[in-house]
Design an enzyme around this catalytic site. Structure first.
Site, mmCIF file in Angstrom:
data_model
loop_
_atom_site.group_PDB
_atom_site.id
_atom_site.type_symbol
_atom_site.label_atom_id
_atom_site.label_comp_id
_atom_site.label_asym_id
_atom_site.label_seq_id
_atom_site.Cartn_x
_atom_site.Cartn_y
_atom_site.Cartn_z
ATOM 1 N N GLY A 1 0.822 -1.204 0.000
ATOM 2 C CA GLY A 1 0.000 0.000 0.000
ATOM 3 C C GLY A 1 0.854 1.250 0.000
ATOM 4 C CG PHE A 2 0.349 6.176 -0.238
ATOM 5 C CD1 PHE A 2 1.590 6.554 -0.732
ATOM 6 C CD2 PHE A 2 -0.439 7.144 0.376
ATOM 7 C CE1 PHE A 2 2.043 7.868 -0.620
ATOM 8 C CE2 PHE A 2 -0.009 8.458 0.497
ATOM 9 C CZ PHE A 2 1.251 8.814 0.005
ATOM 10 C CB ILE A 3 0.931 4.436 4.610
ATOM 11 C CG1 ILE A 3 0.148 5.722 4.338
ATOM 12 C CG2 ILE A 3 1.699 4.553 5.936
ATOM 13 C CD1 ILE A 3 -0.984 5.996 5.317
ATOM 14 C CE LYS B 1 -8.448 2.018 9.996
ATOM 15 N NZ LYS B 1 -7.541 0.882 9.678
ATOM 16 C CE1 TYR C 1 -10.927 3.475 6.402
ATOM 17 C CE2 TYR C 1 -11.368 5.834 6.566
ATOM 18 C CZ TYR C 1 -10.477 4.778 6.591
ATOM 19 O OH TYR C 1 -9.142 5.015 6.794
#
Length: 334
Positions: free
Chosen positions: A12-14, A158, A154
């Site tokens: 993923g990006f992070i 979380k 979402y």
């Protein structure tokens, strides 16, 4: 500090940027990624391919929620640190496909917690989001503020993972830090995020959709600043000592939640202006109403992370956007 770290969401990006940072610091990294098709899988595969060129990296492809998969990897690898970044992301997509958020975010996080219980690391770190602040209007958002009114499914999933992790920290003594990320951007970013979509459209001569008629503010956080914050937090293992009245440290568990944000909200139209400056093209704009699940503003209180890690870099929006546009032009040859 360097040792063995298990990172979920490594393509993923992070996750990609964190793997790069820790590999360069001498860590051995085991990455897990499900390669979901929520966005371009080729981009994820390219990130993993680049990581595989570095010594000390190994990748496994598999779905986080697969029963026993994470536990098996953790028992084999015996990491000193677990960083759980993998999730089904996206506020708007959670309206269209809520089941994927249950599977990846709730069941997936449960699998990570079970693995940590079976093979406890020195520090367990899990990603949350600024979206959990939801309908809160008091700003800047502080970790000690109540966050009980999430605006999207979402965000609800979380927030649930924060509570799940707290219960495991209390029951099993697992030192746990939750991150609340604030609008992360930069090279190798996600195609579903505003910066990527705006740059792609502007370079193609297409209009961009400006929600809430441009009356929005976001605490944009540059990727390099964020991963440095994560790296430093690895050593900030929650114990019994609070760092101040702004510390979210639990009274009954070695658990805290930490904002990672720039601490300086930017008006959406100023963000667009930074993209126009970086591309040299004036954007065609479609002014749109607020989208379901969105909030008009985010703003991180950064006192806690800086008390735990010391001062962190805060890349300005024009510099960060310029770096992204340079990466985008190079990667897509436009």
């Amino acid at each position: 500090m360097a040792g063995k770290v298990f990172i979920t969401g490594s393509a993923g990006f992070i996750g990609y940027h964190l793997c790069q940072q820790l590999l360069d610091a001498g860590w051995q990294v085991l990455g897990l990624d499900g390669m979901s098709d929520y966005y371009d899988v080729a981009l994820k595969e390219r990130r993993h391919a680049m990581l595989r060129q570095k010594q000390g990296f190994r990748a496994v492809e598999g779905l986080l929620e697969t029963p026993g998969l994470v536990r098996g990897l953790v028992e084999e690898f015996r990491p000193d640190v677990i960083v759980h970044l993998a999730a089904q992301a996206g506020v708007r997509y959670s309206i269209e496909a809520p089941r994927s958020y249950v599977d990846a975010n709730l069941i997936g996080t449960f699998e990570v917690l079970e693995a940590a219980r079976a093979c406890p690391p020195q520090h367990l770190l899990l990603a949350s989001t600024s979206s959990v602040f939801g309908a809160n209007t008091e700003m800047p958002y502080a970790e000690v503020h109540k966050a009980d009114h999430q605006m999207s499914f979402y965000a609800a999933t979380k927030k649930a993972t924060e509570a799940m992790a707290h219960s495991y920290a209390h029951l099993y003594g697992l030192p746990t830090t939750m991150f609340r990320f604030f609008t992360v951007y930069g090279p190798w970013g996600r195609p579903d995020m505003a910066l990527f979509k705006f740059v792609k459209a502007i370079l193609a001569g297409e209009a961009i959709d400006i929600y809430n008629h441009g009356d929005m503010r976001r605490d944009f956080t540059y990727i390099d600043d964020l991963v440095m914050g994560i790296e430093r937090l690895i050593a900030a293992v929650p114990g019994a000592e609070s760092v101040g009245d702004f510390d979210s440290l639990s009274p009954v568990a070695p658990w805290r939640v930490v904002n990672i944000g720039n601490g300086a909200p930017v008006q959406l139209m100023d963000f667009v202006a930074a993209i126009e400056a970086a591309t040299g093209i004036e954007a065609k704009k479609n002014l749109m109403p607020m989208q379901p699940g969105d909030v008009p503003a985010t703003w991180a209180d950064a006192r806690l992370i800086e008390a735990l890690t010391g001062p962190l870099p805060r890349t300005g929006i024009r510099e960060g956007v310029q770096r992204f546009v340079e990466w985008y032009r190079g990667y897509y040859a436009v």
